[in-house]
Design an enzyme around this catalytic site. Structure first.
Site, short mmCIF file in Angstrom:
data_model
loop_
_atom_site.label_atom_id
_atom_site.label_comp_id
_atom_site.label_asym_id
_atom_site.label_seq_id
_atom_site.Cartn_x
_atom_site.Cartn_y
_atom_site.Cartn_z
N ALA A 127 0.84 -1.19 0.00
CA ALA A 127 0.00 0.00 0.00
C ALA A 127 0.88 1.24 0.00
O ALA A 127 2.10 1.16 -0.12
CB ALA A 127 -0.94 -0.01 1.20
N SER A 128 0.26 2.40 0.14
CA SER A 128 1.00 3.65 0.03
C SER A 128 1.95 3.87 1.20
O SER A 128 2.96 4.55 1.05
CB SER A 128 0.03 4.82 -0.06
N ASP A 285 -10.85 2.00 10.04
CA ASP A 285 -10.49 1.75 8.64
C ASP A 285 -11.04 0.39 8.22
O ASP A 285 -10.32 -0.48 7.73
CB ASP A 285 -8.97 1.79 8.49
#
Length: 522
Positions: A127-128, A285
Site C-alpha cells: 500500500a501507500s 479503517d
C-alpha cells in the site's frame, strides 16, 4: 530544487487534468476567470470528480491517501466529488525486497537470518504507507510462530513532509483567493490529513492500538485481533501474529463454507456499536481489505480485524451525547434531537427548537422501517450536512472518523445482508447501554471504582475538619500575604529614596570639589 521540481510537476498535472477549473472558476478575480478559459482549451470532456480522482492517482500515494481522507468529509465536498474520491484505492507497486530487508535489519539491529526462521521474499500486500511479508519466527519462549511483517515504505517521511508543505501553501492560496475558500476550510483539512498520516507512519503506535483493541474485545467472542510480538516491533517494522481467513467481500465462498451470513451482518453492527459506545475506541479503517472471517473450527464465523493505523476515540461526553441522539432517533423523538444539538452548543443558542425539529424530521423520517438495501447512509449524511449548513452546525472533528466508519459498516452490511434492518438491530443495544449508564448498575460500578479513594479519605476526615475549624477564626492567608507585600513594598521604596539621595549628594560633592580645584590657581 527538489521542492521546486515537485511543484512544477503538480502544476502540470493540475493543468493536464483540468483541475484549475475547479479552483479558478470559484475565484472572485475577473482575470483568473479569463486564465481558466484560456488553459482549458483542448481538454477532454470528463466529469470533474473523475478528473480529480485520476489526477490524484497520477500524483502518487500521498495524494491518493489525501483523496481517501477527503472522501469522508462530505460536509466539505460536493456530492459528485466525494463519491468519486471514495473509489480511490492504494494500488501501489511494492518496493524491492532488498530495501525491506535493509530496513528490518537496521531497525532490529540483527541480520535477517538471526531474526526469522524463514522470510517470504514476495510481499503479500503493498500500500501507500507500507508492505507486508509473511515469515516464521521464534518468540522468547522458543516457540515457532507464523507471523506477518509490516515494513514502512522507505523515504516516506521526507516525501510526506515535502508534499504536505506544498499542500499547505496551495490551501493558503485557495483560502485567500476563492469565494468558497473560507467555507471549505482547506487549511483545516490539510492539518487533519497531516495528523492521520503521521499517526500511520509510527508502527509502534499502530501496534499499541491493536493491543488495546485486543484487550477490549477479549470477552466478546465476535472478533479476532492479531497478537503483537513486541520484541520485534519498532517505529519502522511491526511483527504480528499471522491471521488466516476469507475476505469479507467473498460472500459466496463464506456461504458455501457454512457461515451464517445474516448472523455475520448482525454481529458486525454489534461489534461497531460496542467499540464506539462501550469502549470509545474503535477501528476506523474497516474496508473489505482489512476485514476477514475465520473458517478455523475453533473460531468459526468470527471476524478478523487487520491494519490498525487509523483508530478513533470518543470521550465520555461524546459517547453519552451520541447515544442520546441515536436513542432519540430510534424513538423518532426529533424534538429531543433538536434540544440535544442546542444544549451541546453545536448550533447557536438562538436557534428555534421547532424549526430544527422539523428539519431533522424531514431528513430522517423517510428512512425508518426500511431494510438496508433501501437506505443510503451516504445520502442521509449528505442531507444532514445540508441541514447543518442552514443551521450553522459546527462539525466536530472527533466525529469525522466515526462518520467514515459508519459508511464502511453500511457497505459491509449491504454486501452481507441487504435485508438487514440497521435500526432494529442497533436499538436494543443502545437502549441497554443507556440503561447501564443512568441506572443503578452504573451507580454501583462508580461506587466500586471510587471505593479505594474513599477508604483513604475517611480516616483523614476528622483531622481535616479540625484543621478547617481552627483556621476559620484566623485571617485569610490571602489577606496576610497582601499585608506583608505592602509592608515590603514600603521598605523597598524607603531604601530606593535613601540610595537616590546618597547618589545625588555624592555627585554634588564631587562637582564642588572639582570646581574648587580648578578655580584655586586663578
Amino acid at each position: 530544487m527538489s521542492r521546486l521540481g515537485r511543484g512544477l510537476f503538480i502544476v502540470w498535472i493540475v493543468l493536464r487534468y483540468g483541475l484549475d477549473e475547479l479552483v479558478l472558476n470559484s475565484f472572485q478575480k475577473p482575470w483568473l476567470h479569463w486564465i481558466a478559459r484560456v488553459v482549458s482549451v483542448g481538454r477532454r470532456d470528463a466529469p470533474r470528480g473523475q478528473r480529480l480522482r485520476e489526477a490524484l492517482e497520477r500524483l502518487g500515494p500521498i495524494f491518493v491517501k489525501f483523496g481517501q481522507v477527503m472522501s469522508t468529509r462530505r460536509d466539505l465536498m460536493p456530492v459528485d466529488i466525494a463519491d468519486e474520491l471514495a473509489k480511490l484505492q492504494d494500488r501501489v507497486p511494492p518496493f524491492p525486497v532488498e530495501q525491506a530487508v535493509a530496513i528490518i535489519e537496521r531497525a532490529l539491529r540483527k541480520p535477517l537470518t538471526e531474526i526469522f526462521v524463514s522470510f517470504d521474499q514476495v510481499p503479500v500486500a503493498s500500500a501507500s504507507i507500507a508492505q507486508v511479508h509473511f515469515a516464521v519466527v521464534k518468540d522468547r519462549s522458543g516457540q515457532v510462530r507464523d507471523v506477518a511483517v509490516k515494513v514502512l515504505r522507505p523515504g516516506m517521511l521526507s516525501t510526506i513532509d515535502k508534499d504536505l508543505s506544498l499542500m499547505r501553501m496551495m490551501a493558503g492560496w485557495v483560502e485567500g483567493l476563492s469565494g468558497d475558500g473560507k467555507r471549505l476550510k482547506p487549511r483545516e483539512v490539510v492539518a487533519e490529513f497531516d495528523k492521520y498520516l503521521h499517526d500511520e507512519l509510527d508502527l509502534i503506535r499502530e501496534a499499541s492500538s491493536a493491543a488495546q483493541l485486543r484487550r477490549n474485545m477479549e470477552g466478546l467472542q465476535l472478533v479476532l485481533i492479531p497478537e503483537m510480538l513486541w520484541d520485534f516491533c519498532t517505529t519502522e517494522v511491526l511483527v504480528m501474529e499471522r491471521m488466516v481467513g476469507v475476505p469479507i467481500n467473498q460472500v459466496e465462498k463464506l456461504r458455501s463454507a457454512g457461515v451464517d451470513i445474516r448472523k455475520l451482518a448482525r454481529d458486525g453492527v454489534t461489534l461497531f456499536f460496542t467499540q464506539v459506545f462501550r469502549d470509545g475506541f474503535f477501528h476506523a479503517d474497516m474496508h473489505p481489505g482489512n476485514i476477514q472471517v475465520s473458517l478455523d473450527p475453533k473460531t468459526f464465523g468470527r471476524y478478523i480485524s487487520l491494519d490498525f493505523g487509523i483508530v478513533g476515540t470518543l470521550t465520555e461526553v461524546d459517547k453519552e451525547y451520541l447515544a442520546q441522539n441515536f436513542a432519540a432517533f430510534f424513538r423518532r423523538d426529533y424534538k429531543r434531537v433538536a434540544e440535544l444539538h442546542i444544549e451541546s452548543g453545536w448550533v447557536p443558542a438562538t436557534t428555534r427548537v421547532d424549526e430544527l425539529e422539523a428539519s431533522v424530521r424531514s431528513v430522517c423520517e423517510p428512512y425508518f422501517d426500511r431494510p438496508l438495501k433501501e437506505i443510503s447512509l451516504g445520502l442521509l449524511l449528505m442531507r444532514l450536512f445540508q441541514m447543518s449548513r442552514r443551521f450553522q452546525v459546527e462539525i466536530q472533528p472527533q466525529l469525522v472518523l466515526l462518520q467514515k466508519t459508519l459508511l464502511n459498516i453500511e457497505g459491509l452490511g449491504r454486501d452481507l445482508d441487504p435485508e438487514l434492518d440497521l435500526w432494529a438491530t442497533a436499538k436494543p443495544f443502545l437502549e441497554k447501554w443507556m440503561l447501564e449508564q443512568v441506572g443503578p448498575q452504573k451507580f454501583f460500578h462508580q461506587l466500586k471504582d471510587q471505593a479505594p479513594h474513599y477508604a483513604k479519605l475517611l480516616p483523614e476526615l476528622p483531622m481535616l475538619l479540625h484543621s478547617y475549624l481552627k483556621r476559620s477564626n484566623e485571617p485569610a492567608i490571602s489577606d496576610k500575604l497582601v499585608t506583608e507585600l505592602l509592608l515590603e513594598q514600603k521598605r523597598t521604596n524607603r531604601m530606593l529614596q535613601m540610595m537616590i539621595a546618597v547618589f545625588f549628594g555624592a555627585c554634588f560633592g564631587a562637582g564642588v570639589m572639582m570646581f574648587l580645584v580648578r578655580v584655586r590657581p586663578f
